[in-house]
Design a protein around this motif. Structure first.
Motif, short mmCIF file in Angstrom:
data_model
loop_
_atom_site.label_atom_id
_atom_site.label_comp_id
_atom_site.label_asym_id
_atom_site.label_seq_id
_atom_site.Cartn_x
_atom_site.Cartn_y
_atom_site.Cartn_z
N PRO A 1 15.85 7.77 -2.95
CA PRO A 1 17.00 8.14 -2.13
C PRO A 1 16.55 8.78 -0.83
CG PRO A 1 16.70 9.74 -3.88
CD PRO A 1 15.68 8.65 -4.12
N LEU A 2 17.28 8.50 0.24
CA LEU A 2 16.91 8.98 1.57
C LEU A 2 18.03 9.87 2.10
CD1 LEU A 2 15.66 5.55 2.96
CD2 LEU A 2 14.25 7.38 2.00
N LEU A 3 17.82 11.16 2.08
CA LEU A 3 18.71 12.14 2.70
C LEU A 3 17.88 12.83 3.76
CD1 LEU A 3 20.03 11.55 -0.13
CD2 LEU A 3 20.91 13.88 -0.06
N LEU A 4 17.99 12.35 4.99
CA LEU A 4 17.01 12.66 6.02
C LEU A 4 17.64 13.23 7.29
CD1 LEU A 4 15.08 9.24 5.98
CD2 LEU A 4 14.67 11.22 4.50
N LEU A 5 16.80 13.92 8.06
CA LEU A 5 17.02 14.16 9.48
C LEU A 5 15.88 13.48 10.22
CD1 LEU A 5 18.10 17.93 9.53
CD2 LEU A 5 19.56 15.91 9.69
N GLU A 6 16.24 12.57 11.14
CA GLU A 6 15.24 11.78 11.85
C GLU A 6 15.33 12.06 13.36
OE1 GLU A 6 14.11 7.80 9.99
OE2 GLU A 6 16.30 7.76 9.93
N ILE B 1 21.32 12.29 11.37
CA ILE B 1 21.43 12.21 9.92
C ILE B 1 21.23 10.77 9.45
CG2 ILE B 1 22.94 12.66 7.94
CD1 ILE B 1 24.57 14.49 9.91
N THR B 2 20.46 10.60 8.39
CA THR B 2 20.29 9.29 7.75
C THR B 2 20.53 9.43 6.25
OG1 THR B 2 18.74 8.38 9.38
CG2 THR B 2 18.62 7.50 7.15
N LEU B 3 21.30 8.50 5.70
CA LEU B 3 21.55 8.42 4.26
C LEU B 3 21.24 7.00 3.83
CD1 LEU B 3 25.06 10.16 4.26
CD2 LEU B 3 22.86 11.26 3.78
N GLY B 4 20.37 6.84 2.84
CA GLY B 4 20.01 5.49 2.44
C GLY B 4 19.31 5.47 1.10
N LEU B 5 18.91 4.28 0.71
CA LEU B 5 18.22 4.09 -0.57
C LEU B 5 17.13 3.04 -0.39
CD1 LEU B 5 17.96 4.65 -3.57
CD2 LEU B 5 19.78 3.01 -4.00
N SER B 6 15.92 3.44 -0.76
CA SER B 6 14.76 2.57 -0.63
C SER B 6 14.15 2.35 -2.00
CB SER B 6 13.75 3.22 0.33
OG SER B 6 12.61 2.42 0.47
N ALA B 7 13.05 1.59 -2.02
CA ALA B 7 12.32 1.35 -3.27
C ALA B 7 10.86 1.09 -2.94
CB ALA B 7 12.91 0.16 -4.03
N GLY B 8 9.98 1.64 -3.76
CA GLY B 8 8.56 1.39 -3.62
C GLY B 8 8.02 1.82 -2.26
N GLY B 9 7.13 1.00 -1.73
CA GLY B 9 6.54 1.29 -0.43
C GLY B 9 5.22 2.03 -0.54
N GLU C 1 9.83 14.10 10.32
CA GLU C 1 11.01 13.71 9.55
C GLU C 1 11.31 14.84 8.58
OE1 GLU C 1 11.70 9.66 7.61
OE2 GLU C 1 11.31 10.94 5.85
N MET C 2 12.56 15.26 8.52
CA MET C 2 12.95 16.30 7.57
C MET C 2 13.68 15.66 6.39
SD MET C 2 14.20 19.41 10.07
CE MET C 2 14.60 18.42 11.51
N ARG C 3 13.28 16.04 5.21
CA ARG C 3 13.93 15.54 4.00
C ARG C 3 14.81 16.65 3.44
NH1 ARG C 3 10.56 10.92 0.77
NH2 ARG C 3 10.35 9.57 2.60
N ILE C 4 16.11 16.42 3.53
CA ILE C 4 17.07 17.37 2.98
C ILE C 4 16.90 17.44 1.47
CG2 ILE C 4 19.53 17.93 2.81
CD1 ILE C 4 19.83 15.94 5.27
N ALA C 5 16.65 16.30 0.86
CA ALA C 5 16.41 16.21 -0.58
C ALA C 5 15.72 14.89 -0.87
CB ALA C 5 17.72 16.31 -1.36
N PHE C 6 14.79 14.93 -1.82
CA PHE C 6 14.03 13.74 -2.18
C PHE C 6 13.72 13.80 -3.67
CE2 PHE C 6 9.44 12.26 -2.55
CZ PHE C 6 9.78 10.95 -2.82
N VAL C 7 14.14 12.77 -4.40
CA VAL C 7 13.92 12.69 -5.84
C VAL C 7 13.48 11.27 -6.17
CG1 VAL C 7 14.99 12.78 -8.12
CG2 VAL C 7 15.64 14.45 -6.39
#
Length: 497
Positions: A307-312, A439-447, A327-333
């Motif tokens: 999950p991507l809860l970011l400040l970019e 603000i960025t909100l998104g969902l990624s996988a792997g990488g 890049e600031m991560r508000i939350a990352f799990v």
């Protein structure tokens, strides 16, 4: 930077309740009684819940009176109630000779209330005598006072709604770009609020792009798939069912890429990302520098989901490669139910927040703090089991990180002391976090960025050009774990500090 998880021990309850005088305003609302409880190594402040309360903040001084509504020696921001109360625990032991001063702030039905109360004797609290409000030291007696202030309307981002009189407006460090001038606001101003009644395309860019040869090389391409359902933003990843090694994908005029690709021909070492997902950002509508952001979200559950809860950074002041502009991560799990790296558990029961200034996955935690729900409420749940309020306070000198009002991290922003990036010499002491972010909100996988080398049974090798292909070939092993793959967001709010 890993914050070690603390063993929770049974605390001996040695305190009783002290009720602070109620304060009534002529606005149809009563600021509820604050309850103080003292334990052997901590104390607790709480007020009863009301459905119209949006947040509560406690500021506390020990043995020092407040001269105004300044920040306390101890403070606690509570983003949601629990068990019918807005509660914060302060992990500090108190002696009978200590004196507590407290002021309370809350937003109720769009109005901010502030109330200063005390002083109050710890001995009186422990003795269980609610009538003993005065503090006696030597020959001096101080009677308790309750100072009220006129409620402050919670303003929007427009200048016309600012409260700027000297009684209610305290200078803010937050800056917003207004034309060529950076605009100042009052502390506590609500600058941005999104409740996702719909997905407003004047406010959010629903990203359409292919992140190939980018900083993280995530195994997704974003195809404008974020949507709103019953007041909740939902981003759900799906499998790309074509041939990742030979298909041609052209996103056409919908493409929103700044630095990424809008089309890709699958071929050796340039594979179509095997996951289609969504990502939105406020780049064209809302940027800010310093402030407090809150996101109420439910994290995805499933192997290799991110999950991507970011400040970019908007301007990419120090370049767009290798996180040189931060890049600031508000939350990352991480979505995995079970995941270990170097004997450390890094699965979905572990929350991270902080700053990324290096590309390498092994350096991803250098400026991050982490916490489990065991520290917050005694459970060991995956963060995807329910909604939580994730908060980040961005100051010039530090970042403060919270989950459900519990502070779990502090990150100093003096990165120059430990990392040598020549381009940062062009900026301030807290470079690269000295510019406007969105603000960025998104969902990624792997990488290649969020899952370091050495994780057992990881179906790819970081930086291997065939990593997306190998990940796709193992889909039968990981896709069955996607029991709840969506990122869900209830609201986003940004306040001036």
């Amino acid at each position: 930077m890993y914050a070690s998880c603390k063993m929770r021990s049974l605390q001996l309850f040695i305190g009783v309740v002290l009720l602070l005088n109620r304060v009534r305003f002529n606005y149809g609302y009563t600021v509820e009684t604050v309850k103080l409880e003292v334990f052997n190594d901590k104390f607790r402040a709480s007020i009863p819940n009301d459905p119209d309360i949006k947040w509560v903040a406690f500021n506390v001084n020990i043995n020092k009176a407040f001269s105004s509504f300044e920040a306390g020696q101890l403070s606690g921001l509570v983003g949601m109630p629990k068990n019918g109360k807005w509660t914060h625990e302060f992990r500090r032991s108190l002696s009978d000779s200590d004196v507590i001063y407290i002021w309370l702030a809350m937003q109720y039905d769009g109005v901010i209330f502030r109330d200063r109360q005390g002083p109050f004797s710890v001995a009186a609290i422990r003795n269980g005598d609610p009538n003993i409000m005065a503090i006696t030291t030597s020959s001096t007696t101080t009677t308790p006072t309750t100072t009220t202030t006129t409620p402050v309307p919670s303003p929007s981002s427009g200048d016309e709604n600012r409260v700027n009189n000297t009684q209610n407006c305290f200078d803010s460090q937050t800056e917003l770009p207004h034309g060529d001038n950076k605009h100042k606001h009052c502390k506590g101003d609500l600058l941005f609020e999104e409740n996702f009644d719909n997905l407003d395309d004047s406010r959010w860019i629903n990203e359409v792009r292919i992140p190939i040869r980018t900083t993280d090389d995530e195994f997704v391409f974003y195809n404008g798939t974020a949507y709103v359902d019953n007041g909740i933003l939902k981003i759900t990843p799906t499998l790309y069912n074509g041939a990742v090694n030979r298909d041609y994908v052209n996103l056409g005029n919908r493409c929103t890429a700044r630095y990424d690709k809008c089309s890709l021909q699958g071929r050796p070492n340039y594979y179509i990302p095997p996951i289609v997902s969504g990502r939105i950002n406020s780049r064209n509508s809302f940027n800010f520098k310093y402030g407090r952001i809150e996101v109420k979200a439910k994290m995805p559950k499933g192997d290799w989901l991110v999950p991507l809860l970011l400040l970019e950074p908007n301007a990419m002041k120090y370049g767009n490669a290798a996180y040189k502009s931060g890049e600031m991560r508000i939350a990352f799990v991480r979505g995995n139910k079970q995941l270990k790296w170097r004997d450390l558990e890094i699965d979905g029961s572990h929350l991270y927040g902080g700053v990324i200034v290096k590309r390498e996955a092994e350096r991803r935690h250098d400026f991050m703090a982490n916490v489990t729900l065991d520290d917050v409420n005694g459970s060991k749940e995956h963060f995807g089991n329910t909604f939580h309020v994730y908060s980040l306070i961005w100051k010039p000198t530090e970042l403060l990180l919270f989950v459900d009002g519990y502070q779990y991290g502090r990150i100093a922003t003096d990165f120059k002391k430990s990392i040598r990036e020549q381009v940062w010499d062009l900026g301030g002491d807290n470079a690269p976090l000295d510019d406007m972010f969105y603000i960025t909100l998104g969902l990624s996988a792997g990488g290649h960025g969020d899952f370091p080398h050495g994780i057992p049974n990881k179906p790819w090798v970081n930086t291997n050009p065939k990593a997306p292909l190998h990940f796709s070939e193992q889909r039968n092993a990981w896709h069955s774990s996607w029991e709840q793959p969506s990122l869900e967001v209830d609201y986003v709010r940004v306040y001036a500090i």
